[in-house]
Design an enzyme around this catalytic site. Structure first.
Site, PDB file in Angstrom:
ATOM      1  N   HIS A  83     -13.411  -1.336 -77.803  1.00 29.64           N
ATOM      2  CA  HIS A  83     -12.969  -2.715 -78.014  1.00 29.64           C
ATOM      3  C   HIS A  83     -13.224  -3.606 -76.805  1.00 29.64           C
ATOM      4  CE1 HIS A  83      -8.963  -3.009 -75.869  1.00 29.64           C
ATOM      5  NE2 HIS A  83      -9.138  -1.700 -75.857  1.00 29.64           N
ATOM      6  N   GLN A 130     -14.656  -1.710 -68.288  1.00 30.91           N
ATOM      7  CA  GLN A 130     -15.125  -3.099 -68.230  1.00 30.91           C
ATOM      8  C   GLN A 130     -16.621  -3.176 -67.921  1.00 30.91           C
ATOM      9  OE1 GLN A 130     -13.260  -5.552 -69.163  1.00 30.91           O
ATOM     10  NE2 GLN A 130     -11.240  -4.615 -69.068  1.00 30.91           N
ATOM     11  N   CYS A 154      -2.455  -4.251 -70.532  1.00 31.55           N
ATOM     12  CA  CYS A 154      -1.589  -3.088 -70.707  1.00 31.55           C
ATOM     13  C   CYS A 154      -0.237  -3.273 -70.024  1.00 31.55           C
ATOM     14  CB  CYS A 154      -2.273  -1.845 -70.154  1.00 31.55           C
ATOM     15  SG  CYS A 154      -3.899  -1.558 -70.876  1.00 31.55           S
ATOM     16  N   ASN A 180     -10.615  -4.656 -63.772  1.00 34.41           N
ATOM     17  CA  ASN A 180     -10.300  -5.438 -64.971  1.00 34.41           C
ATOM     18  C   ASN A 180      -9.612  -6.763 -64.657  1.00 34.41           C
ATOM     19  OD1 ASN A 180      -8.316  -3.267 -64.280  1.00 34.41           O
ATOM     20  ND2 ASN A 180      -7.004  -4.417 -65.670  1.00 34.41           N
ATOM     21  N   THR A 235      -9.556  14.396 -86.175  1.00 37.78           N
ATOM     22  CA  THR A 235     -10.623  13.772 -86.945  1.00 37.78           C
ATOM     23  C   THR A 235     -11.085  12.499 -86.248  1.00 37.78           C
ATOM     24  OG1 THR A 235      -9.691  14.638 -89.002  1.00 37.78           O
ATOM     25  CG2 THR A 235     -11.245  12.799 -89.198  1.00 37.78           C
ATOM     26  N   GLY A 274     -10.246   4.207 -73.756  1.00 37.28           N
ATOM     27  CA  GLY A 274     -10.431   4.434 -72.332  1.00 37.28           C
ATOM     28  C   GLY A 274      -9.267   5.169 -71.690  1.00 37.28           C
ATOM     29  N   THR A 275      -8.040   4.909 -72.134  1.00 33.58           N
ATOM     30  CA  THR A 275      -6.870   5.577 -71.556  1.00 33.58           C
ATOM     31  C   THR A 275      -6.949   7.080 -71.759  1.00 33.58           C
ATOM     32  OG1 THR A 275      -5.414   3.654 -71.787  1.00 33.58           O
ATOM     33  CG2 THR A 275      -4.359   5.810 -71.724  1.00 33.58           C
ATOM     34  N   SER A 281     -14.779   2.380 -73.440  1.00 33.12           N
ATOM     35  CA  SER A 281     -13.894   1.961 -74.529  1.00 33.12           C
ATOM     36  C   SER A 281     -14.639   1.023 -75.460  1.00 33.12           C
ATOM     37  CB  SER A 281     -12.658   1.259 -73.943  1.00 33.12           C
ATOM     38  OG  SER A 281     -11.874   0.687 -74.966  1.00 33.12           O
TER      39      SER A 281
END
Length: 364
Positions: A187, A167, A307, A139, A223, A70-71, A185
């Site tokens: 995860h 989220q 974070c 979040n 990749t 996401g970042t 994202s």
């Protein structure tokens, strides 16, 4: 000792569908850019994941750029869409947006945590074209922004709208209607760490931050992390199909118990919140002290964004909502997708015991 993981907004627990997809992709030895048989098989898995995600968000495959998370997706959107445009960000944006747009103007939020539409319109009316960054769901508090209203204002004033849905997208069905771009994202949905995507509303030209070997139609080199991407696609589909109503009821039970112990629920006045998220303030006991006490009892929670872990500064989100000194007394509880009624009952007991120590004068 209990072993309760209630920090899903930092990283959601892996979903079985994600594990299966990850294992299949991990067994693929080829590079998706190679033209031999092994490369073609890896490419098939990559494109299957792309199709699955595109279907989940009602877009076509070319409107999706895989990233490392996401970042990077947020940074790529700012890089791609801020040229010759003012940047406006909400006061409660994630640091991945705030720190990538340090010169941005800040849109205030209401005490509920929702963006102030009146202030947004005033800011859009002044000056030239703009790029607005407004997260779908916060979040730390779980507060959901009124995206249709924000999108309507952006369309009226010719502004681009980028949405951090890291989220939200893992727990809600959403479309790109009225949006320029969306960051997701893996995860946060129950997939592997290290994979994300930037979704586009159309075939918008995107200049790469990393050119590399021309992957992702030249919009993001490198990749692709195939196991992470495959797990993200599977986890996102599972999260969007899940019925979150029972988890919302258990969230409400936790908040009821916390309030009976003297806690305040942040963002409860908002029109909508994530079903799994509670931000609780316990006056006279610091968030750090609460986190430590609950950790010793076997409960994993957070004092805010993962974070920013290890930092003792107060949450910019809660300060923007007018919490003042109370911002330092907050913890975030974010329930995982597989939470049970027994888990919730055990947590409520641990929370009550922790709160009782404060009442006895053991404060921090």
């Amino acid at each position: 000792m209990m072993n309760l993981y209630f920090d899903a907004n930092a990283t959601e627990k892996p979903r079985p569908q994600a594990r299966e997809a990850m294992l299949e992709a991990a067994m693929s030895i080829g590079n998706p850019a190679s033209i031999h048989k092994a490369g073609r098989e890896a490419r098939r898995l990559l494109e299957r994941s792309r199709t699955l995600l595109a279907e989940s968000f009602d877009i076509i495959e070319d409107q999706l750029i895989f990233t490392s998370g996401g970042t990077e997706a947020n940074a790529l959107a700012l890089h791609a869409f801020s040229h010759d445009r003012r940047i406006l960000i909400t006061a409660t944006e994630h640091d991945s947006v705030r720190k990538a747009a340090r010169a941005a103007s800040v849109i205030p939020v209401m005490p509920s945590g929702e963006v102030s539409l009146e202030d947004l319109e005033t800011m859009l009316r002044k000056g030239g074209p703009a790029l607005v960054c407004a997260m779908a769901a916060n979040n730390e508090t779980g507060v959901i922004n009124p995206l249709p209203d924000i999108a309507a204002l952006c369309q009226t004033y010719g502004a681009y709208l980028h949405v951090d849905a890291v989220q939200y997208a893992a727990r809600h069905v959403m479309t790109m209607r009225g949006l320029t771009s969306v960051a997701i994202s893996g995860h946060k949905a129950g997939g592997l760490k290290g994979a994300g995507a930037l979704l586009l509303s159309g075939d918008i030209p995107v200049k790469a931050m990393m050119s590399g070997g021309g992957q992702e139609r030249g919009r993001r080199g490198g990749t692709p992390a195939l196991p992470g991407i495959a797990s993200m696609a599977a986890a996102m589909r599972a999260g969007q199909k899940q019925d979150w109503s029972q988890i919302a009821a258990w969230r409400d039970e936790i908040e009821r118990v916390a309030q009976s112990c003297g806690a305040l629920v942040v963002g409860k006045e908002a029109t909508a919140r994530l079903a799994n998220t509670s931000c609780l303030i316990l006056p006279e006991m610091s968030g750090q002290a609460q986190l430590i006490a609950l950790d010793l009892a076997g409960c994993c929670v957070s004092t805010g964004s993962a974070c920013s872990s290890g930092k003792v500064t107060r949450s910019h989100v809660l300060e923007a909502m007018g919490m003042g000194q109370l911002a330092g007394h907050a913890i975030r509880i974010s329930l995982p997708w597989d939470v049970t009624e027994e888990d919730v009952a055990q947590f409520c007991m641990a929370y009550g015991q922790m709160a009782s120590t404060r009442k006895k004068g053991v404060t921090a």
